[in-house]
Design an enzyme around this catalytic site. Structure first.
Site, PDB file in Angstrom:
ATOM      1  CG  HIS A 124     -12.124  -2.757 -42.874  1.00  0.00           C
ATOM      2  ND1 HIS A 124     -11.950  -3.610 -43.951  1.00  0.00           N
ATOM      3  CD2 HIS A 124     -11.889  -1.503 -43.335  1.00  0.00           C
ATOM      4  CE1 HIS A 124     -11.614  -2.886 -45.023  1.00  0.00           C
ATOM      5  NE2 HIS A 124     -11.560  -1.617 -44.674  1.00  0.00           N
ATOM      6  CB  CYS A 132     -24.854   3.037 -28.500  1.00  0.00           C
ATOM      7  SG  CYS A 132     -26.472   3.768 -28.819  1.00  0.00           S
ATOM      8  CB  CYS A 163     -29.349   6.389 -25.305  1.00  0.00           C
ATOM      9  SG  CYS A 163     -28.926   5.582 -26.873  1.00  0.00           S
ATOM     10  CB  THR A 201      -6.457  -8.718 -48.960  1.00  0.00           C
ATOM     11  OG1 THR A 201      -7.460  -7.766 -49.350  1.00  0.00           O
ATOM     12  CG2 THR A 201      -5.094  -8.215 -49.412  1.00  0.00           C
ATOM     13  CB  SER A 202     -10.308  -9.822 -52.902  1.00  0.00           C
ATOM     14  OG  SER A 202     -11.008  -8.960 -52.029  1.00  0.00           O
ATOM     15  N   PRO A 227      -3.740 -17.579 -53.152  1.00  0.00           N
ATOM     16  CG  PRO A 227      -5.476 -18.941 -52.378  1.00  0.00           C
ATOM     17  CD  PRO A 227      -4.603 -17.789 -51.979  1.00  0.00           C
TER      18      PRO A 227
HETATM   19  C1  BV8 Z   1     -14.907   4.759 -47.294  1.00  0.00           C
HETATM   20  C2  BV8 Z   1     -15.809  -4.842 -42.137  1.00  0.00           C
HETATM   21  C3  BV8 Z   1     -15.078   7.126 -47.259  1.00  0.00           C
HETATM   22  C4  BV8 Z   1     -17.205  -5.307 -41.952  1.00  0.00           C
HETATM   23  C5  BV8 Z   1     -15.467  -4.293 -44.488  1.00  0.00           C
HETATM   24  C6  BV8 Z   1     -17.268   2.610 -55.910  1.00  0.00           C
HETATM   25  C7  BV8 Z   1     -18.622   2.397 -55.642  1.00  0.00           C
HETATM   26  C8  BV8 Z   1     -19.083   2.328 -54.331  1.00  0.00           C
HETATM   27  C9  BV8 Z   1     -18.244   2.492 -53.289  1.00  0.00           C
HETATM   28  C10 BV8 Z   1     -16.914   2.685 -53.555  1.00  0.00           C
HETATM   29  C11 BV8 Z   1     -16.425   2.751 -54.832  1.00  0.00           C
HETATM   30  N1  BV8 Z   1     -15.094   2.960 -54.770  1.00  0.00           N
HETATM   31  C12 BV8 Z   1     -14.733   3.004 -53.499  1.00  0.00           C
HETATM   32  C13 BV8 Z   1     -15.831   2.838 -52.739  1.00  0.00           C
HETATM   33  C14 BV8 Z   1     -15.873   2.831 -51.299  1.00  0.00           C
HETATM   34  C15 BV8 Z   1     -15.919   1.471 -50.665  1.00  0.00           C
HETATM   35  C16 BV8 Z   1     -15.249   0.421 -51.555  1.00  0.00           C
HETATM   36  O1  BV8 Z   1     -14.044   0.220 -51.517  1.00  0.00           O
HETATM   37  N2  BV8 Z   1     -16.004  -0.287 -52.351  1.00  0.00           N
HETATM   38  C17 BV8 Z   1     -15.426  -1.215 -53.325  1.00  0.00           C
HETATM   39  C18 BV8 Z   1     -15.698  -2.630 -52.914  1.00  0.00           C
HETATM   40  C19 BV8 Z   1     -15.983  -0.881 -54.665  1.00  0.00           C
HETATM   41  N3  BV8 Z   1     -15.204   1.625 -49.425  1.00  0.00           N
HETATM   42  C20 BV8 Z   1     -15.802   2.127 -48.341  1.00  0.00           C
HETATM   43  O2  BV8 Z   1     -16.985   2.384 -48.302  1.00  0.00           O
HETATM   44  C21 BV8 Z   1     -14.889   2.359 -47.163  1.00  0.00           C
HETATM   45  N4  BV8 Z   1     -15.098   3.628 -46.600  1.00  0.00           N
HETATM   46  O3  BV8 Z   1     -14.570   4.739 -48.478  1.00  0.00           O
HETATM   47  O4  BV8 Z   1     -15.068   5.882 -46.557  1.00  0.00           O
HETATM   48  C22 BV8 Z   1     -16.485   7.423 -47.580  1.00  0.00           C
HETATM   49  C23 BV8 Z   1     -17.290   7.945 -46.606  1.00  0.00           C
HETATM   50  C24 BV8 Z   1     -18.609   8.258 -46.915  1.00  0.00           C
HETATM   51  C25 BV8 Z   1     -19.098   7.974 -48.186  1.00  0.00           C
HETATM   52  C26 BV8 Z   1     -18.289   7.415 -49.146  1.00  0.00           C
HETATM   53  C27 BV8 Z   1     -16.960   7.125 -48.827  1.00  0.00           C
HETATM   54  C28 BV8 Z   1     -15.171   1.389 -46.047  1.00  0.00           C
HETATM   55  C29 BV8 Z   1     -14.995  -0.031 -46.479  1.00  0.00           C
HETATM   56  C30 BV8 Z   1     -15.068  -0.979 -45.285  1.00  0.00           C
HETATM   57  C31 BV8 Z   1     -15.961  -2.117 -45.549  1.00  0.00           C
HETATM   58  N5  BV8 Z   1     -15.903  -3.094 -44.436  1.00  0.00           N
HETATM   59  N6  BV8 Z   1     -15.341  -5.119 -43.439  1.00  0.00           N
HETATM   60  C32 BV8 Z   1     -17.355  -6.795 -42.081  1.00  0.00           C
HETATM   61  O5  BV8 Z   1     -16.376  -7.525 -42.083  1.00  0.00           O
HETATM   62  O6  BV8 Z   1     -18.538  -7.205 -42.108  1.00  0.00           O
HETATM   63  S1  BV8 Z   1     -14.938  -4.843 -46.000  1.00  0.00           S
HETATM   64  C33 BV8 Z   1     -14.653  -6.465 -46.311  1.00  0.00           C
HETATM   65  O7  BV8 Z   1     -13.736  -6.368 -47.364  1.00  0.00           O
HETATM   66  C34 BV8 Z   1     -13.922  -7.452 -45.445  1.00  0.00           C
HETATM   67  O8  BV8 Z   1     -14.427  -7.613 -44.179  1.00  0.00           O
HETATM   68  C35 BV8 Z   1     -12.511  -7.001 -45.462  1.00  0.00           C
HETATM   69  O9  BV8 Z   1     -12.316  -6.120 -44.386  1.00  0.00           O
HETATM   70  C36 BV8 Z   1     -12.434  -6.286 -46.815  1.00  0.00           C
HETATM   71  C37 BV8 Z   1     -11.536  -6.920 -47.789  1.00  0.00           C
HETATM   72  O10 BV8 Z   1     -11.906  -8.220 -47.989  1.00  0.00           O
HETATM   73  P1  BV8 Z   1     -10.785  -9.306 -47.939  1.00  0.00           P
HETATM   74  O11 BV8 Z   1     -10.225  -9.354 -46.587  1.00  0.00           O
HETATM   75  O12 BV8 Z   1      -9.845  -9.079 -49.044  1.00  0.00           O
HETATM   76  O13 BV8 Z   1     -11.637 -10.633 -48.139  1.00  0.00           O
HETATM   77  P2  BV8 Z   1     -12.228 -11.277 -49.460  1.00  0.00           P
HETATM   78  O14 BV8 Z   1     -13.224 -12.274 -49.022  1.00  0.00           O
HETATM   79  O15 BV8 Z   1     -12.616 -10.274 -50.441  1.00  0.00           O
HETATM   80  O16 BV8 Z   1     -10.971 -12.012 -50.120  1.00  0.00           O
HETATM   81  C38 BV8 Z   1     -10.321 -13.073 -49.511  1.00  0.00           C
HETATM   82  C39 BV8 Z   1      -9.033 -13.313 -50.284  1.00  0.00           C
HETATM   83  O17 BV8 Z   1      -8.299 -14.319 -49.616  1.00  0.00           O
HETATM   84  C40 BV8 Z   1      -9.273 -13.813 -51.720  1.00  0.00           C
HETATM   85  O18 BV8 Z   1      -8.432 -13.090 -52.586  1.00  0.00           O
HETATM   86  C41 BV8 Z   1      -8.836 -15.289 -51.662  1.00  0.00           C
HETATM   87  O19 BV8 Z   1      -8.265 -15.735 -52.886  1.00  0.00           O
HETATM   88  C42 BV8 Z   1      -7.824 -15.249 -50.570  1.00  0.00           C
HETATM   89  N7  BV8 Z   1      -7.626 -16.511 -49.849  1.00  0.00           N
HETATM   90  C43 BV8 Z   1      -8.536 -17.483 -49.568  1.00  0.00           C
HETATM   91  N8  BV8 Z   1      -7.971 -18.445 -48.834  1.00  0.00           N
HETATM   92  C44 BV8 Z   1      -6.680 -18.073 -48.647  1.00  0.00           C
HETATM   93  C45 BV8 Z   1      -6.451 -16.855 -49.288  1.00  0.00           C
HETATM   94  N9  BV8 Z   1      -5.261 -16.243 -49.280  1.00  0.00           N
HETATM   95  C46 BV8 Z   1      -4.258 -16.841 -48.625  1.00  0.00           C
HETATM   96  N10 BV8 Z   1      -4.399 -18.009 -47.964  1.00  0.00           N
HETATM   97  C47 BV8 Z   1      -5.580 -18.664 -47.963  1.00  0.00           C
HETATM   98  N11 BV8 Z   1      -5.712 -19.834 -47.289  1.00  0.00           N
HETATM   99 ZN    ZN Z   2     -26.736   4.733 -26.721  1.00  0.00          ZN
END
Ligand code: BV8
Ligand code: ZN
Length: 253
Positions: A124, A132, A163, A201-202, A227
């Site tokens: 990601h 840009c 640009c 990861t969730s 957890p």
């Molecule tokens: C794509 C970067 C093709 C930016 C991120 C249905 C409807 C709409 C859309 C979709 C759909 N089905 C699929 C999609 C596509 C969509 C998607 O998956 N949506 C889902 C949510 C429904 N995906 C996309 O759009 C992807 N691209 O499909 O391209 C395409 C092209 C054109 C048109 C259509 C499709 C791109 C997805 C990329 C998104 N970018 N991040 C930023 O960071 O700002 S996503 C974001 O979620 C995060 O940054 C991370 O990268 C990702 C996963 O999150 P996690 O890392 O799991 O974090 P989260 O907070 O959720 O969970 C934390 C976990 O840690 C929890 O479980 C918790 O219990 C645990 N935890 C907490 N403390 C601890 C711990 N574990 C261990 N130890 C601890 N101490």
């Molecule tokens: Zn530019």
């Protein structure tokens, strides 16, 4: 490896000793104990009226560039101040215990690298590689160590040095494709491994969340460390419900 894997199931210790190719797949939970808010917790102040999934889109950046840029600058400042925790260090250490290890992360920080992991596939993108929004020219971050931008501060994005269009964060937003090289390396590693760890990861965001499924389909052992319960609990061979920084050092011990 010494025999000090307290409370780690013997079958996992055995699988780890036998494994030739290991994948470590990480999410925001791995960096939580470094003080970086997880993705679904990273909303406070001004941003709390959005959900993260709405803010991390090209549409949000077009509509509210100063809100979105401010959110990423706040997260970048948080990442710069953070240091790797015991989970990052254990993952880097694990590479010295197994013949082949591939780290695949959804995280946009660089804490795996700072702990010593190499060749990390960043699915990601990165908070530290702005580009840009129009011509894609790489841009430098405004300031290597910004003051912590106040929670909820609006910051207008800088102008591209080539640009003049607004600079955007170098991350992958919802609806955008993953970087092809990182994704194909991750897919190949998942399909060829004998053991995959899914850590902090969730397991909700696709296509990244496919990786444990691909590993399972190819016959690998899948171990989850979190957890909380996730959609992967039902399929993983082993769920270690705990904090990454507590569990990983015991796995690697
Ligand atoms: C794509 C970067 C093709 C930016 C991120 C249905 C409807 C709409 C859309 C979709 C759909 N089905 C699929 C999609 C596509 C969509 C998607 O998956 N949506 C889902 C949510 C429904 N995906 C996309 O759009 C992807 N691209 O499909 O391209 C395409 C092209 C054109 C048109 C259509 C499709 C791109 C997805 C990329 C998104 N970018 N991040 C930023 O960071 O700002 S996503 C974001 O979620 C995060 O940054 C991370 O990268 C990702 C996963 O999150 P996690 O890392 O799991 O974090 P989260 O907070 O959720 O969970 C934390 C976990 O840690 C929890 O479980 C918790 O219990 C645990 N935890 C907490 N403390 C601890 C711990 N574990 C261990 N130890 C601890 N101490
Ligand atoms: Zn530019």
């Amino acid at each position: 490896m010494k025999n000090t894997h307290h409370d780690i199931p013997p079958a996992l210790v055995q699988a780890l000793h036998a494994a030739q190719r290991v994948v470590v797949f990480t999410g925001a939970g791995v960096s939580a104990e470094s003080g970086i808010a997880t993705f679904r917790d990273a909303l406070t102040g001004l941003w709390s009226r959005f959900d993260a999934q709405a803010l991390a889109t090209p549409e949000a950046f077009r509509a509210h560039p100063d809100i979105v840029w401010g959110w990423y600058e706040w997260r970048r400042a948080q990442a710069l101040r953070a240091t790797p925790n015991a989970a990052h260090h254990a993952i880097a250490e694990l590479a010295r215990h197994v013949p082949e290890l591939t780290v695949v992360t959804q995280n946009v920080d660089d804490l795996h690298e700072r702990a010593g992991s190499t060749g990390v596939a960043h699915l990601h993108g990165s908070l530290h590689a702005p580009r840009c929004s129009a011509c894609a020219a790489p841009q430098t971050c405004a300031n290597e160590a910004p003051d912590e931008p106040g929670e909820g501060r609006r910051i207008p994005p800088p102008a591209c040095t080539v640009c003049g269009a607004p600079v955007r964060p170098g991350v992958v937003w919802f609806g955008e494709s993953l970087p092809g090289d990182a994704w194909s390396a991750a897919l190949r590693a998942a399909e060829q491994c004998d053991l995959l760890f899914s850590i902090g990861t969730s397991a909700l965001v696709y296509p990244a969340a496919e990786l444990p499924q691909r590993a399972l389909a190819a016959g690998a052992t899948v171990v989850q460390i979190n957890p909380a319960v996730t959609p992967l609990d039902k399929q993983a061979h082993c769920n270690l419900h705990g904090l990454a920084a507590d569990v990983m050092p015991r796995v690697v011990a």
